[in-house]
Enzyme design. Structure first.
Site, PDB file in Angstrom:
ATOM      1  N   SER A 141       0.994  -1.173   0.153  1.00 45.77           N
ATOM      2  CA  SER A 141       0.039   0.000  -0.039  1.00 45.77           C
ATOM      3  C   SER A 141       0.850   1.264  -0.067  1.00 45.77           C
ATOM      4  O   SER A 141       1.914   1.266   0.710  1.00 45.77           O
ATOM      5  CB  SER A 141      -0.897   0.114   1.222  1.00 45.77           C
ATOM      6  OG  SER A 141      -1.305   1.265   1.442  1.00 45.77           O
ATOM      7  N   TYR A 155      -1.525  -0.662  10.206  1.00 46.74           N
ATOM      8  CA  TYR A 155      -1.637  -0.982   8.903  1.00 46.74           C
ATOM      9  C   TYR A 155      -0.393  -0.655   7.979  1.00 46.74           C
ATOM     10  O   TYR A 155       0.048  -1.588   7.065  1.00 46.74           O
ATOM     11  CB  TYR A 155      -2.920  -0.571   8.618  1.00 46.74           C
ATOM     12  CG  TYR A 155      -3.169  -0.716   6.855  1.00 46.74           C
ATOM     13  CD1 TYR A 155      -3.988  -1.778   6.150  1.00 46.74           C
ATOM     14  CD2 TYR A 155      -3.004   0.395   5.669  1.00 46.74           C
ATOM     15  CE1 TYR A 155      -4.139  -2.134   5.335  1.00 46.74           C
ATOM     16  CE2 TYR A 155      -3.304   0.152   4.718  1.00 46.74           C
ATOM     17  CZ  TYR A 155      -3.966  -1.244   4.132  1.00 46.74           C
ATOM     18  OH  TYR A 155      -4.349  -1.325   2.889  1.00 46.74           O
TER      19      TYR A 155
HETATM   20  N1  NAP Z   1      -8.439  -0.593  -1.628  1.00 45.87           N
HETATM   21  C1  NAP Z   1      -7.615   0.253  -1.462  1.00 45.87           C
HETATM   22  O1  NAP Z   1      -7.427   1.424  -1.486  1.00 45.87           O
HETATM   23  C2  NAP Z   1      -6.196  -0.407  -1.137  1.00 45.87           C
HETATM   24  C3  NAP Z   1      -5.313   0.405  -1.206  1.00 45.87           C
HETATM   25  C4  NAP Z   1      -3.857   0.089  -0.586  1.00 45.87           C
HETATM   26  C5  NAP Z   1      -3.573  -1.425  -0.692  1.00 45.87           C
HETATM   27  N2  NAP Z   1      -5.060  -2.280  -0.475  1.00 45.87           N
HETATM   28  C6  NAP Z   1      -4.727  -3.655  -0.258  1.00 45.87           C
HETATM   29  O2  NAP Z   1      -5.532  -4.318  -1.282  1.00 45.87           O
HETATM   30  C7  NAP Z   1      -5.747  -5.778  -0.742  1.00 45.87           C
HETATM   31  C8  NAP Z   1      -7.247  -6.129  -0.951  1.00 45.87           C
HETATM   32  O3  NAP Z   1      -7.824  -5.200  -0.479  1.00 45.87           O
HETATM   33  P1  NAP Z   1      -9.390  -4.242  -0.910  1.00 45.87           P
HETATM   34  O4  NAP Z   1      -9.313  -2.889  -1.101  1.00 45.87           O
HETATM   35  O5  NAP Z   1      -9.941  -5.376  -1.877  1.00 45.87           O
HETATM   36  O6  NAP Z   1     -10.335  -4.962   0.514  1.00 45.87           O
HETATM   37  P2  NAP Z   1     -11.573  -5.827   0.654  1.00 45.87           P
HETATM   38  O7  NAP Z   1     -12.543  -5.667  -0.433  1.00 45.87           O
HETATM   39  O8  NAP Z   1     -12.097  -5.648   1.887  1.00 45.87           O
HETATM   40  O9  NAP Z   1     -11.169  -7.182   0.261  1.00 45.87           O
HETATM   41  C9  NAP Z   1     -10.416  -8.032   1.314  1.00 45.87           C
HETATM   42  C10 NAP Z   1     -10.200  -9.528   0.924  1.00 45.87           C
HETATM   43  O10 NAP Z   1      -9.285 -10.015   2.009  1.00 45.87           O
HETATM   44  C11 NAP Z   1     -10.080 -11.302   2.333  1.00 45.87           C
HETATM   45  N3  NAP Z   1      -9.603 -11.453   3.650  1.00 45.87           N
HETATM   46  C12 NAP Z   1      -9.571 -10.654   4.845  1.00 45.87           C
HETATM   47  N4  NAP Z   1      -9.298 -11.557   5.708  1.00 45.87           N
HETATM   48  C13 NAP Z   1      -8.841 -12.683   5.488  1.00 45.87           C
HETATM   49  C14 NAP Z   1      -8.585 -14.000   6.021  1.00 45.87           C
HETATM   50  N5  NAP Z   1      -8.494 -14.026   7.550  1.00 45.87           N
HETATM   51  N6  NAP Z   1      -8.514 -15.155   5.353  1.00 45.87           N
HETATM   52  C15 NAP Z   1      -8.749 -15.083   3.957  1.00 45.87           C
HETATM   53  N7  NAP Z   1      -9.151 -13.787   3.397  1.00 45.87           N
HETATM   54  C16 NAP Z   1      -9.241 -12.769   4.045  1.00 45.87           C
HETATM   55  C17 NAP Z   1     -11.491 -10.906   2.241  1.00 45.87           C
HETATM   56  O11 NAP Z   1     -12.055 -12.219   1.842  1.00 45.87           O
HETATM   57  P3  NAP Z   1     -12.918 -12.931   3.001  1.00 45.87           P
HETATM   58  O12 NAP Z   1     -13.432 -11.928   3.994  1.00 45.87           O
HETATM   59  O13 NAP Z   1     -14.167 -13.536   2.316  1.00 45.87           O
HETATM   60  O14 NAP Z   1     -12.126 -13.943   3.600  1.00 45.87           O
HETATM   61  C18 NAP Z   1     -11.541 -10.257   0.893  1.00 45.87           C
HETATM   62  O15 NAP Z   1     -11.731 -11.023  -0.287  1.00 45.87           O
HETATM   63  C19 NAP Z   1      -5.433  -5.689   0.825  1.00 45.87           C
HETATM   64  O16 NAP Z   1      -4.228  -6.212   1.089  1.00 45.87           O
HETATM   65  C20 NAP Z   1      -5.474  -4.129   1.013  1.00 45.87           C
HETATM   66  O17 NAP Z   1      -4.671  -3.884   2.283  1.00 45.87           O
HETATM   67  C21 NAP Z   1      -6.206  -1.640  -0.655  1.00 45.87           C
END
Ligand code: NAP
Length: 249
Positions: A141, A155
């Protein structure tokens, strides 16, 4: 013809689900995992309706269960006859200022974002070392570029940690293995859709993920995505004094 096989963790929503859609459109077969399998099943149905020639396998996985991570990755490798790319994407955005009585939330974030990413990296690298090839993609991130205040402190530390793991592997230069670290800026997903005030420069999921997929396809060692405004913000984050850094995100 398949262009290869990609395993994506955290594929049940947000960036993981959209990467699955976009990589399927590019011709990749997919191994998708998360805890919410009904979401994965829906996604599989949607992708196969659009791309009937693709193979999409789904498996339930809680990434905090170390043994299950190895079992599930090995099962995908056996099913597909190998894995070309693993995207360590599952993540959690919980957090509270340190010392304010919310240790449980910070700990959970540290376990999912760092310890579980370590298990995923171990499982992926064990397969890649045996194959003599592979592409490891770590989703970090922009906030991992510097120490961040308050709810972001833990985080950001986990995201710096996973980037360092990936850099260590790059330093090792494992034969046949490429390692990429993706530093997304703000991209709409479940993680941020409850935030009251939309952060500056937020982009929709499809646009943000398109930039991620392009960087991954180029096997870039590091990518701040989307390029604008995150390349200049990334530079500023790495160089400015902390009081100014605080104002940037
Ligand atoms: N969106 C942004 O702006 C942004 C920016 C920088 C980095 N990121 C990174 O991008 C990645 C994806 O995030 P997102 O934004 O798409 O968020 P999201 O929509 O909340 O998705 C998070 C995913 O992680 C899975 N997850 C969470 N805990 C888990 C566990 N214990 N076991 C297995 N799966 C788990 C969830 O699946 P289940 O709940 O079904 O298990 C879900 O599919 C993350 O690493 C986040 O830190 C996002």
């Amino acid at each position: 013809m398949s262009r290869g096989t990609i395993v994506i963790t955290g594929a049940s929503s947000g960036l993981g689900a959209e990467m699955a859609r976009q990589f399927a459109a590019l011709g990749y077969d997919l191994g998708l995992c998360a805890r919410r399998t009904e979401r994965l099943d829906e996604l599989r149905t949607e992708i196969l309706a659009a791309h009937p020639e693709r193979v999409v396998a789904v498996k339930q996985l809680d990434v905090t269960d170390d043994a299950a991570v190895f079992t599930v990755f090995d099962a995908f490798a056996a099913e597909f006859g190998g894995i070309d790319r693993v995207i360590v994407n599952a993540g959690l955005g919980k957090g509270a200022p340190l010392g304010t009585g919310k240790h449980a939330a910070n700990r959970e974030t540290a376990v999912v974002n760092f310890l579980a990413a370590l298990a995923q990296t171990e499982a992926a690298m064990s397969i890649f070392r045996a194959q003599g090839r592979g592409h490891l993609v770590m989703i970090s991130s922009i906030s991992g570029l510097r120490g961040m205040p308050k709810t972001l402190t833990t985080y950001a530390a986990t995201k710096a940690g996973v980037a360092a793991l990936a850099e260590g592997l790059r330093a090792e230069a494992v034969p046949g293995v490429d390692v990429s670290v993706i530093y997304p800026g703000y991209i709409r997903s479940e993680m941020n859709d409850r935030i009251k005030h939309e952060p500056k420069f937020m982009v929709d999921t499809e646009t943000g993920v398109r930039a991620m997929v392009a960087a991954i396809e180029k096997r870039r060692a590091k990518a701040y995505v989307p390029d604008w405004p995150w390349i200049p913000i990334g530079f500023a984050l790495r160089t400015l004094p902390l009081p100014l850094v605080r104002k940037l995100l």
